[in-house]
Design an enzyme around this catalytic site. Sequence first.
Site, PDB file in Angstrom:
ATOM      1  CB  SER A 127      -0.861   0.008   1.269  1.00  0.00           C
ATOM      2  OG  SER A 127      -1.501   1.265   1.435  1.00  0.00           O
ATOM      3  CE1 TYR A 139      -4.457  -1.709   4.786  1.00  0.00           C
ATOM      4  CE2 TYR A 139      -3.430   0.423   4.350  1.00  0.00           C
ATOM      5  CZ  TYR A 139      -3.996  -0.755   3.893  1.00  0.00           C
ATOM      6  OH  TYR A 139      -4.083  -0.995   2.535  1.00  0.00           O
TER       7      TYR A 139
HETATM    8  P1  NAD Z   1     -11.591  -4.964  -0.310  1.00  0.00           P
HETATM    9  O1  NAD Z   1     -11.946  -4.724   1.114  1.00  0.00           O
HETATM   10  O2  NAD Z   1     -12.550  -4.563  -1.362  1.00  0.00           O
HETATM   11  O3  NAD Z   1     -11.232  -6.498  -0.539  1.00  0.00           O
HETATM   12  C1  NAD Z   1     -10.447  -7.212   0.368  1.00  0.00           C
HETATM   13  C2  NAD Z   1     -10.805  -8.675   0.276  1.00  0.00           C
HETATM   14  O4  NAD Z   1      -9.993  -9.374   1.235  1.00  0.00           O
HETATM   15  C3  NAD Z   1     -12.271  -8.949   0.642  1.00  0.00           C
HETATM   16  O5  NAD Z   1     -12.868  -9.765  -0.330  1.00  0.00           O
HETATM   17  C4  NAD Z   1     -12.172  -9.640   1.985  1.00  0.00           C
HETATM   18  O6  NAD Z   1     -13.203 -10.604   2.216  1.00  0.00           O
HETATM   19  C5  NAD Z   1     -10.812 -10.314   1.887  1.00  0.00           C
HETATM   20  N1  NAD Z   1     -10.299 -10.667   3.212  1.00  0.00           N
HETATM   21  C6  NAD Z   1     -10.325  -9.929   4.343  1.00  0.00           C
HETATM   22  N2  NAD Z   1      -9.831 -10.641   5.364  1.00  0.00           N
HETATM   23  C7  NAD Z   1      -9.474 -11.844   4.861  1.00  0.00           C
HETATM   24  C8  NAD Z   1      -8.912 -13.017   5.434  1.00  0.00           C
HETATM   25  N3  NAD Z   1      -8.631 -13.101   6.734  1.00  0.00           N
HETATM   26  N4  NAD Z   1      -8.671 -14.072   4.612  1.00  0.00           N
HETATM   27  C9  NAD Z   1      -8.972 -14.004   3.298  1.00  0.00           C
HETATM   28  N5  NAD Z   1      -9.516 -12.939   2.703  1.00  0.00           N
HETATM   29  C10 NAD Z   1      -9.766 -11.869   3.495  1.00  0.00           C
HETATM   30  O7  NAD Z   1     -10.201  -4.228  -0.499  1.00  0.00           O
HETATM   31  P2  NAD Z   1      -9.284  -3.935  -1.786  1.00  0.00           P
HETATM   32  O8  NAD Z   1      -9.226  -2.479  -1.930  1.00  0.00           O
HETATM   33  O9  NAD Z   1      -9.643  -4.791  -2.944  1.00  0.00           O
HETATM   34  O10 NAD Z   1      -7.875  -4.390  -1.160  1.00  0.00           O
HETATM   35  C11 NAD Z   1      -7.068  -5.399  -1.704  1.00  0.00           C
HETATM   36  C12 NAD Z   1      -5.658  -5.208  -1.178  1.00  0.00           C
HETATM   37  O11 NAD Z   1      -5.160  -3.949  -1.610  1.00  0.00           O
HETATM   38  C13 NAD Z   1      -5.550  -5.184   0.349  1.00  0.00           C
HETATM   39  O12 NAD Z   1      -4.363  -5.833   0.744  1.00  0.00           O
HETATM   40  C14 NAD Z   1      -5.458  -3.713   0.661  1.00  0.00           C
HETATM   41  O13 NAD Z   1      -4.801  -3.464   1.889  1.00  0.00           O
HETATM   42  C15 NAD Z   1      -4.660  -3.225  -0.506  1.00  0.00           C
HETATM   43  N6  NAD Z   1      -4.785  -1.792  -0.779  1.00  0.00           N
HETATM   44  C16 NAD Z   1      -5.966  -1.231  -1.117  1.00  0.00           C
HETATM   45  C17 NAD Z   1      -6.026   0.118  -1.424  1.00  0.00           C
HETATM   46  C18 NAD Z   1      -7.290   0.815  -1.873  1.00  0.00           C
HETATM   47  O14 NAD Z   1      -7.255   2.036  -2.031  1.00  0.00           O
HETATM   48  N7  NAD Z   1      -8.385   0.123  -2.124  1.00  0.00           N
HETATM   49  C19 NAD Z   1      -4.882   0.897  -1.338  1.00  0.00           C
HETATM   50  C20 NAD Z   1      -3.693   0.307  -0.973  1.00  0.00           C
HETATM   51  C21 NAD Z   1      -3.662  -1.049  -0.713  1.00  0.00           C
END
Ligand code: NAD
Length: 264
Positions: A127, A139
């Site tokens: 991230s 986080y």
């Molecule tokens: P999201 O919340 O839409 O999706 C996350 C998914 O992870 C969900 O389907 C959830 O059920 C699953 N999850 C949560 N806990 C879990 C567990 N214990 N075991 C298995 N699955 C689990 O979020 P996203 O935005 O698609 O995020 C995906 C990745 O990208 C994450 O690692 C997040 O930290 C990272 N990220 C997101 C952003 C953003 O702006 N959206 C920015 C930087 C990093």
Amino acid sequence: MTTKRLAGRVVVVTGAARGQGAAEAAALTREGAHVIATDVTEGPGIRPLDVTNETQWAQLASDLRESYGPIHGLVNNAGITWRARLDEVRAEDFARVHAVNVTGPLLGIQHLTPLMPAGASIVNVGSSAALTAHYPVAYTSSKWALRGLSKTAALELGPRGIRVNTIHPGFIETEMTASAAPAFREANLRETPLGRTGTVDEITPLVTFLLSDESSFITGAEIPVDGGYTAHGAAKSISDALRPGTPAAHTAAPARLSEASDSP
Ligand code: NAD
């Protein structure tokens, strides 16, 4: 006819029920991969896997060994956020976030790399928080820890020909960011040179590239996909304030003196 870049490869994606994980699973499938899409959230074609549960990882590895043999890719995408600040975060929430965001990828690497041949590739989803002092401390610290895990894993697995890279998304439109306060979005936009948020479809090409042989000499790398958010080291507000046409720029004279006084 173009050859699909991941034809015949078996790739595990965590957190694939929605958001970036779902988009990654779809994109990798389009490139010919056989994707094992996993998540704690139910969904069509999703295999249940809580990344914090070692027994479930062991079962997945055992099932994959039986059905496929070699595994060529792992995308450690599952992640959760928790927006408590330094003074209010509770140890149990801190630990929960680390369990998903760091221990989950560790367990995935430990259980799946025994099935990986030379040429396999692991992508860890970090991230922009992992490159900055982002305020949600659980986080942010978990994503910094993931960087360390990625570096160590790249070093350990290099001799086996297994690559490990980290991508650092900025503000991407998913359910995770939909739950953030409007002020969070606005502040992000102010700090992003491209002046907009990103989409899941701007993440997937990099993941596909890192899983494919096109990136065969890239390991231990960290690549932001963030519209420039982490590239300017807090200089954007200064640049914006002094941009020609702004009131501050008008009062800054003469140019040579102001250049000198603006330089830290
Ligand atoms: P999201 O919340 O839409 O999706 C996350 C998914 O992870 C969900 O389907 C959830 O059920 C699953 N999850 C949560 N806990 C879990 C567990 N214990 N075991 C298995 N699955 C689990 O979020 P996203 O935005 O698609 O995020 C995906 C990745 O990208 C994450 O690692 C997040 O930290 C990272 N990220 C997101 C952003 C953003 O702006 N959206 C920015 C930087 C990093």
